[in-house]
Design a protein around this motif. Structure first.
Motif, mmCIF file in Angstrom:
data_model
loop_
_atom_site.group_PDB
_atom_site.id
_atom_site.type_symbol
_atom_site.label_atom_id
_atom_site.label_comp_id
_atom_site.label_asym_id
_atom_site.label_seq_id
_atom_site.Cartn_x
_atom_site.Cartn_y
_atom_site.Cartn_z
ATOM 1 N N LEU A 121 0.834 -1.206 0.000
ATOM 2 C CA LEU A 121 0.000 0.000 0.000
ATOM 3 C C LEU A 121 0.869 1.257 0.000
ATOM 4 O O LEU A 121 0.519 2.262 -0.642
ATOM 5 C CB LEU A 121 -0.939 -0.006 1.210
ATOM 6 N N VAL A 122 1.996 1.216 0.717
ATOM 7 C CA VAL A 122 2.924 2.352 0.705
ATOM 8 C C VAL A 122 3.386 2.620 -0.724
ATOM 9 O O VAL A 122 3.446 3.768 -1.175
ATOM 10 C CB VAL A 122 4.141 2.075 1.616
ATOM 11 N N ARG A 123 3.679 1.548 -1.459
ATOM 12 C CA ARG A 123 4.112 1.702 -2.848
ATOM 13 C C ARG A 123 2.966 2.172 -3.743
ATOM 14 O O ARG A 123 3.136 3.082 -4.546
ATOM 15 C CB ARG A 123 4.665 0.377 -3.368
ATOM 16 N N ASP A 124 1.801 1.545 -3.595
ATOM 17 C CA ASP A 124 0.661 1.855 -4.473
ATOM 18 C C ASP A 124 0.092 3.253 -4.217
ATOM 19 O O ASP A 124 -0.390 3.910 -5.135
ATOM 20 C CB ASP A 124 -0.446 0.811 -4.308
ATOM 21 N N LYS A 125 0.116 3.690 -2.956
ATOM 22 C CA LYS A 125 -0.482 4.982 -2.577
ATOM 23 C C LYS A 125 0.598 6.042 -2.316
ATOM 24 O O LYS A 125 0.410 6.955 -1.515
ATOM 25 C CB LYS A 125 -1.350 4.810 -1.318
ATOM 26 N N PHE A 126 1.712 5.921 -3.014
ATOM 27 C CA PHE A 126 2.854 6.802 -2.817
ATOM 28 C C PHE A 126 2.464 8.277 -2.918
ATOM 29 O O PHE A 126 2.759 9.088 -2.039
ATOM 30 C CB PHE A 126 3.933 6.464 -3.864
ATOM 31 N N ASP A 127 1.748 8.643 -3.976
ATOM 32 C CA ASP A 127 1.389 10.050 -4.197
ATOM 33 C C ASP A 127 0.398 10.562 -3.167
ATOM 34 O O ASP A 127 0.525 11.699 -2.680
ATOM 35 C CB ASP A 127 0.820 10.237 -5.607
ATOM 36 N N SER A 128 -0.588 9.748 -2.829
ATOM 37 C CA SER A 128 -1.580 10.202 -1.858
ATOM 38 C C SER A 128 -0.988 10.294 -0.453
ATOM 39 O O SER A 128 -1.370 11.168 0.334
ATOM 40 C CB SER A 128 -2.804 9.280 -1.864
ATOM 41 N N LEU A 129 -0.047 9.418 -0.141
ATOM 42 C CA LEU A 129 0.640 9.512 1.151
ATOM 43 C C LEU A 129 1.361 10.849 1.269
ATOM 44 O O LEU A 129 1.406 11.458 2.337
ATOM 45 C CB LEU A 129 1.649 8.371 1.307
ATOM 46 N N ALA A 130 1.954 11.289 0.165
ATOM 47 C CA ALA A 130 2.726 12.528 0.165
ATOM 48 C C ALA A 130 1.866 13.747 0.485
ATOM 49 O O ALA A 130 2.379 14.780 0.925
ATOM 50 C CB ALA A 130 3.417 12.711 -1.181
ATOM 51 N N THR A 131 0.549 13.660 0.262
ATOM 52 C CA THR A 131 -0.345 14.788 0.541
ATOM 53 C C THR A 131 -1.047 14.662 1.891
ATOM 54 O O THR A 131 -1.773 15.566 2.303
ATOM 55 C CB THR A 131 -1.407 14.905 -0.564
ATOM 56 N N SER A 132 -0.831 13.540 2.573
ATOM 57 C CA SER A 132 -1.489 13.312 3.867
ATOM 58 C C SER A 132 -0.799 14.125 4.958
ATOM 59 O O SER A 132 0.422 14.100 5.099
ATOM 60 C CB SER A 132 -1.416 11.820 4.204
ATOM 61 N N ASN A 133 -1.574 14.855 5.741
ATOM 62 C CA ASN A 133 -1.013 15.652 6.836
ATOM 63 C C ASN A 133 -0.324 14.778 7.874
ATOM 64 O O ASN A 133 0.706 15.149 8.434
ATOM 65 C CB ASN A 133 -2.114 16.488 7.500
ATOM 66 N N THR A 134 -0.922 13.617 8.115
ATOM 67 C CA THR A 134 -0.319 12.701 9.084
ATOM 68 C C THR A 134 1.067 12.259 8.619
ATOM 69 O O THR A 134 2.024 12.254 9.401
ATOM 70 C CB THR A 134 -1.206 11.454 9.271
ATOM 71 N N PHE A 135 1.155 11.924 7.319
ATOM 72 C CA PHE A 135 2.447 11.456 6.823
ATOM 73 C C PHE A 135 3.435 12.613 6.687
ATOM 74 O O PHE A 135 4.635 12.434 6.885
ATOM 75 C CB PHE A 135 2.299 10.734 5.490
ATOM 76 N N LYS A 136 2.949 13.796 6.352
ATOM 77 C CA LYS A 136 3.839 14.964 6.290
ATOM 78 C C LYS A 136 4.502 15.192 7.644
ATOM 79 O O LYS A 136 5.701 15.486 7.722
ATOM 80 C CB LYS A 136 3.053 16.205 5.871
ATOM 81 N N SER A 137 3.716 15.080 8.693
ATOM 82 C CA SER A 137 4.243 15.261 10.044
ATOM 83 C C SER A 137 5.257 14.165 10.379
ATOM 84 O O SER A 137 6.321 14.428 10.963
ATOM 85 C CB SER A 137 3.094 15.253 11.055
ATOM 86 N N TYR A 138 4.929 12.936 9.976
ATOM 87 C CA TYR A 138 5.842 11.810 10.219
ATOM 88 C C TYR A 138 7.142 11.991 9.437
ATOM 89 O O TYR A 138 8.240 11.758 9.959
ATOM 90 C CB TYR A 138 5.163 10.501 9.835
ATOM 91 N N ALA A 139 7.046 12.427 8.177
ATOM 92 C CA ALA A 139 8.242 12.646 7.357
ATOM 93 C C ALA A 139 9.132 13.715 7.983
ATOM 94 O O ALA A 139 10.366 13.606 7.955
ATOM 95 C CB ALA A 139 7.842 13.038 5.941
ATOM 96 N N SER A 140 8.534 14.745 8.565
ATOM 97 C CA SER A 140 9.320 15.782 9.245
ATOM 98 C C SER A 140 10.096 15.194 10.410
ATOM 99 O O SER A 140 11.244 15.580 10.663
ATOM 100 C CB SER A 140 8.397 16.903 9.741
ATOM 101 N N PHE A 141 9.470 14.257 11.105
ATOM 102 C CA PHE A 141 10.145 13.576 12.212
ATOM 103 C C PHE A 141 11.338 12.761 11.701
ATOM 104 O O PHE A 141 12.440 12.828 12.256
ATOM 105 C CB PHE A 141 9.140 12.665 12.930
#
Length: 573
Positions: free
Chosen positions: A187-207
């Protein structure tokens, strides 16, 4: 320069005093030519960075530097491999003893998280994401938390190592709030683009992207035998052996679990003169990649010979000149062959490398005797033959240079040659080639650029010739990404435009072939075709020139980076 040397050595001496308090074993002092800058395990980096990370983090599999064999590391055994249709499956069992610094076990969940991070958006992981793109999914077993199956697309023999050759990261540090735990890798691979726009994942990526992950000792730690205890940027980096490391329980008879030095001190000394002075005063136990002239002089010096052993270990670093076959005036192989005849490789090896290099006919190291094409010889330096080939390719020599008709237009054989500024070896190769080309009436314009600038020009195919070094290894002969025509597009790795349908088929067969005898036949055919096409002029494989203190026992040198196995070193008290 004298002031620089004095300041550098003053810093070295200060830190040497501060870090050599009595320990179980004397510290091993190693020169680093550059600071690693970052120890973030997800981001790309320099050779020093990868070297140090390998002492802190571990992978499922490892390579034995002494005999180049593949060994289980975090894995209890080599993987069970199954192939079904277009997929391959690598099943691992993690060692029961394997644990993190907090005492919790290393599990398949940690492996899964590591692969998810490699494939996640918004992280500085492009290099690893491309390298491990063949890994499509991972299967976990609820009743066996240390068992896992890595699901891969296709199959090549290199996957036997690569499917287990990535850093396994502790989930308790890299995903403390379980942001990725419930998301399957697929799912991480398939939803790569949508993950990039998720606020939750943006916060996690900053971490994940925070600076602390790259250098803070509370974050930069894995299951390896050493911990980062001190790091002063541009000066020194210290690793201490863990007193209760889990690998001590399984180390008997397993060389990949060596961790003999109790302290490894990396002294960052960019200037060669300062590093050589530190070596002379015995503030260093090891210096590698020593310039040719001082290396030869030290080998002749009795005082140095009393203190150090000298090694010139063959490496898999291949120096070459690349030719842009996408340019109309370089599109035919006869013109490229003519240019190859203008390179005096024996002279380069003797004058620039002091004889410490191995000439080669192609991409395979001559020491890999089964795969190297011994019956194929490098193009000799021959100006007359270059002249003949240019004429055969339709070029005519005129007072204004070499000219050729291309439709209604005239082409002139005036070429630019890119090389890395500040690199004396590349500069000398460029100067000698220019001199040889000028003897035939070919004008060569030299352009000294930064490595990043060269990379940009190569990606855009905005060049004629370039000088670079390709870093290889004896495990992978999958050259599809480098030489397949599917990668000749702008930004693709096949920057010279090498390839035909026949060579594409060869590359694909080599990647899949498991029988060594058949692989040897295919690789020799590839070497023949690459010489025939001459998009790359292969110069030589470098040798790593090293000095190692005679106080060090159990020395192992290797062609595999970093070129020595410091985990075996024992320093006499």
């Amino acid at each position: 320069m004298k002031n620089y040397c004095a300041n550098s050595l003053g810093i070295i001496f200060f830190w040497l005093l501060s870090c050599t308090a009595p320990t179980q074993e004397p510290a091993i002092n190693i020169r680093l030519a550059q600071d690693p800058e970052s120890l973030h395990p997800l981001s790309p980096g320099s050779a020093p960075k990868i070297q140090i990370l390998n002492y802190l983090f571990q992978s499922l599999l490892a390579t034995e530097l002494k005999d180049k064999s593949i060994q289980p590391l975090l894995a209890a055994e080599l993987p069970l491999i199954e192939r079904k249709d277009s997929m391959s499956y690598f099943t691992f069992e993690i060692r029961p003893e394997a644990q993190w610094d907090n005492g919790s076990p290393v599990t398949a969940h940690d492996v899964a998280l590591s692969l998810k991070l490699i494939h996640s958006p918004l992280l500085d992981n492009e290099r690893w994401r491309a390298q491990f793109d063949f890994i499509k999914d991972i299967k976990l077993y609820s009743s066996h938390p240390k068992r896992l199956t890595i699901v891969c697309s296709g199959y090549s023999t290199e996957m036997k190592l690569m499917a287990g050759d990535f850093f396994v990261l502790p989930a308790y540090i890299f995903d403390p709030n379980s942001v990725l735990s419930s998301i399957p890798l697929k799912l991480v691979r398939d939803k790569f683009d949508s993950l990039a726009t998720s606020n939750t994942f943006k916060s996690y990526a900053s971490f994940i992207n925070q600076k602390a992950m790259a250098r803070d000792t509370s974050f930069v730690k894995g299951s390896g035998p050493y911990r980062l205890s001190n790091w002063k940027t541009g000066q020194i980096l210290i690793l201490d052996k863990k007193s209760n490391w889990w690998g001590n329980k399984v180390s008997k008879g397993k060389s990949v679990f060596n961790s003999k030095p109790s302290k490894i001190v990396f002294q960052v000394i960019p200037d060669n003169a300062a590093a050589l002075l530190a070596l002379k005063t015995k503030q260093l136990d090891l210096m590698d990649n020593i310039p040719v002239v001082p290396f030869i002089e030290m080998k002749k010096d009795k005082k140095y010979n009393q203190a150090f052993n000298f090694y010139s270990s063959p490496s898999y670093d291949l120096a070459f000149i690349g030719i842009n076959g996408n340019k109309s005036y370089l599109k035919d192989n006869l013109t490229r062959q003519a240019l190859a005849h203008l390179v005096n490789i024996p002279e380069l090896i003797q004058v620039l490398q002091g004889g410490f290099a191995n000439s080669t006919v192609g991409i395979v190291h001559p020491h890999e005797k089964q795969y190297y094409h011994t019956n194929l010889k490098p193009f000799p330096f021959d100006v007359k033959e270059a002249h003949r080939l240019l004429n055969k390719a339709g070029w005519k020599q005129t007072p204004a240079g070499w000219k050729r008709k291309n439709g209604r237009n005239d082409e002139t054989l005036t070429l630019s040659l890119l090389y890395r500024g500040g690199n004396s070896e590349s500069e000398n190769i460029a100067l000698l080639f220019k001199q040889n080309a000028q003897s035939l009436g070919i004008k060569i314009n030299l352009q000294a650029l930064e490595s990043s600038q060269i990379g940009e020009k190569l990606n855009n195919r905005d060049y004629d010739l370039f000088i670079r070094t390709l870093v290889g290894n004896p495990y992978s002969y999958n050259f599809i990404h480098l030489f397949h025509t599917s990668n000749t597009h702008t930004g693709g790795a096949n920057v010279t435009g090498f390839g035909t349908p026949a060579t594409d088929e060869l590359l694909e067969r080599i990647a899949k072939e498991e029988d060594p005898a058949e692989k040897a036949v295919l690789l020799k055919k590839l070497q023949e075709k690459m010489q025939e096409e001459s998009n790359l002029i292969f110069l030589y494989f470098l040798q790593n020139k090293m000095a190692i203190s005679k106080q060090i026992d159990s020395v192992v040198v290797s062609g595999i980076k970093p070129g020595y196995d410091v985990t075996r070193f024992v320093k006499k008290k």
